[in-house]
Every structure is written in structure tokens, then in C-alpha cells.
Design a protein around this motif. Structure first.
Motif: not given
Lengths: 154, 122
Positions: A25, A85-86, A89, A93, A97, B10, B12-14, B16, B54, B104
Motif C-alpha cells: 500500500l 482516515d488512511y 483504512e 486491510v 489479511q 464509509d 472517503r478513501i475508497m 478517492l 464495502d 483489498k
């Protein structure tokens, strides 16, 4: 999850998942290592349910989390909200995994909750730290994967 | 005009990520919904060619949302997009009529391939 697989096997799954997801990523290399404890850090946390009853946190130095976010967004400047946010995420992920690897090994399906972000460290209620693995990045920033188990689980 | 994609996630990353990934292709993000309820109420208005859904969302999860949309619109092409990639999730998604699964982390090739398969029924 401690009851499903040995701690050694779980640690290996966590380590491999963290290294491969971070590389894929963000293009950042993590390697097992001993960072200085708790420098300026932030944490993302989620809990596992359905056959697991445990929790899982990724904590990392802020400089690393900023770099992770910049690399994922492919932007030079990132805001606090972007990092939050990142990282959420990223944990999403990473947990996927881990859960897939656990299913492959033990044929036990597990679900996890929506990741939560915290500045600094986070200590989940009704959980105790079971074990942790630590990493150093390619720029010697620290990161930790911390596995928690529910207090009423033996 | 490109084929229209509804992104339900949910994060916003997705949105973008999907916009970046579909730029210059035959697809475009026509709508972004932050939760299952919003997706259900906007589906008829948007009538997308493809939905990426999602699984893990606050409130109604993606599997339940997909099931409700498919009850009203059996021809909806819904692809489950999730990091939860193990057998019983795939089985559950297939049983409710999802047209495929995107795991993902994904790349452009994987997404476009899944879109083509869903649209062509392969």
C-alpha cells in the motif's frame, strides 16, 4: 484468536501481514526491530469477534504515519484528518489479511469491527495485552502490533 | 458516456481511490454513498451499471444492503469490495446474488476485470 492458533503462529501471521500490506500500500519496508518505547505516536484499534474475542492495535510514530499517508495519497502535504482516515483504512486491510490467513490455517472465520483512531496510546476496556510485535521502518521509525485478549477469556 | 459506478463505502478513501483508478477508463464514479441506507435510497435515482459495496460499514453492513437492493432490483450488478476475503464471506455474498468480490488491497487491473465479468455475466 489465541485459542485458535498458537501464539507463535499468530505472531508470524501478524508480522507477515504487516510487512506485506505496508509494502504494497505504501512502499514502506517494515522489519522486526526494537524501537524506543512510545515516542510521539498514534494508534488504530479494532476488536475481533465471532470465534476470536480479542483486540488488535497498530501503533506507530507520527512521522511514520505521516509518511504512510503521504505515500498512499501520493501527496506531499497531508492533514490530520487524512492520517486518521488512511490509518483506519490501513488497519482494515491489515485485519482482512490476518483474518484470511487465520481462516486458511484454522478454518475459523472471524469478523472485526470498524477501526478506531486515537492520538497517543490506547488501552481497550475489558481487555489485557496478550503480546506485541515491534518493527522498525526503513527510516528507523517505530511501529507496534499489539494483540489483546478479553479479560474473561482464559 | 462511461459506464456508471456507485461506490458504497464509509471511508472517503475508497471514493478517492476509485476515482483515481477509473480515470481514463470506460467507467466513472456516478455516486458515492457513505452507508447502506443511503445506497438503498439512492439506487433507483442513480441506476448505476455497477455497484461496489464495502462489507464492513457502521449500521447496516454491505451484505444486508446488497440483499435489500437485489430484492428490489434483481438485475443490479453488485460487487462486494472488502478486505474480508475468506471463504464463508464469499459464500454469503454469492448466496445473496452479488456478482463478484474485489479484495483489498486491489489494483486497476483487478477492478476492471471484475467489472467486465459482472457486466458480461461471466
Amino acid at each position: 484468536m489465541d485459542a485458535i492458533l498458537s501464539q507463535e503462529k499468530l505472531r508470524r501471521i501478524y508480522e507477515e501481514a504487516a510487512c506485506s500490506v505496508t509494502k504494497k500500500l505504501m512502499g514502506i519496508t517494515l522489519r522486526p526491530g526494537k524501537p524506543l518505547p512510545d515516542r510521539n505516536a498514534c494508534t488504530v484499534y479494532t476488536s475481533f469477534a465471532r470465534g476470536a474475542h480479542s483486540g488488535f492495535a497498530f501503533r506507530a510514530e507520527k512521522s511514520l504515519t505521516e509518511r504512510m499517508t503521504r505515500n498512499m495519497m501520493r501527496m506531499e502535504q497531508v492533514q490530520e484528518q487524512d492520517i486518521e482516515d488512511y490509518l483506519r483504512e490501513y488497519l482494515n486491510v491489515l485485519c482482512g489479511q490476518i483474518v484470511a490467513a487465520v481462516f486458511k490455517e484454522a478454518k475459523v472465520g472471524t469478523r472485526f469491527g470498524i477501526p478506531e483512531f486515537y492520538n497517543g496510546s490506547y488501552y481497550p476496556e475489558n481487555m489485557e495485552k496478550s503480546w506485541e510485535v515491534s518493527f522498525l521502518s526503513d527510516q528507523n521509525e517505530g511501529a507496534w502490533l499489539i494483540h489483546y485478549k478479553a479479560l474473561n477469556v482464559k | 458516456m462511461g459506464k456508471r459506478v456507485m461506490v458504497v463505502d464509509d471511508s472517503r478513501i475508497m471514493e478517492l481511490q476509485m476515482e483515481n483508478l477509473l480515470r481514463g477508463t470506460d467507467y466513472e464514479v456516478a455516486a458515492y454513498c457513505r452507508n447502506g441506507q443511503e445506497a438503498i435510497s439512492r439506487y433507483e435515482e442513480v441506476m448505476p451499471d455497477i455497484v461496489t459495496m464495502d462489507i464492513l460499514m457502521p449500521g447496516m453492513d454491505g451484505l444486508e444492503t446488497a440483499q435489500i437492493i437485489l430484492e428490489g432490483f434483481p438485475d443490479a450488478k453488485i460487487l462486494m469490495l472488502s478486505s474480508l476475503a475468506y471463504d464463508d464471506t464469499i459464500q454469503e455474498a454469492t448466496q445473496i446474488g452479488a456478482k463478484g468480490f474485489i479484495y483489498k488491497p486491489f489494483d486497476q487491473e483487478q477492478v476492471l476485470d471484475a467489472f467486465e465479468k459482472a457486466l458480461n455475466g461471466t
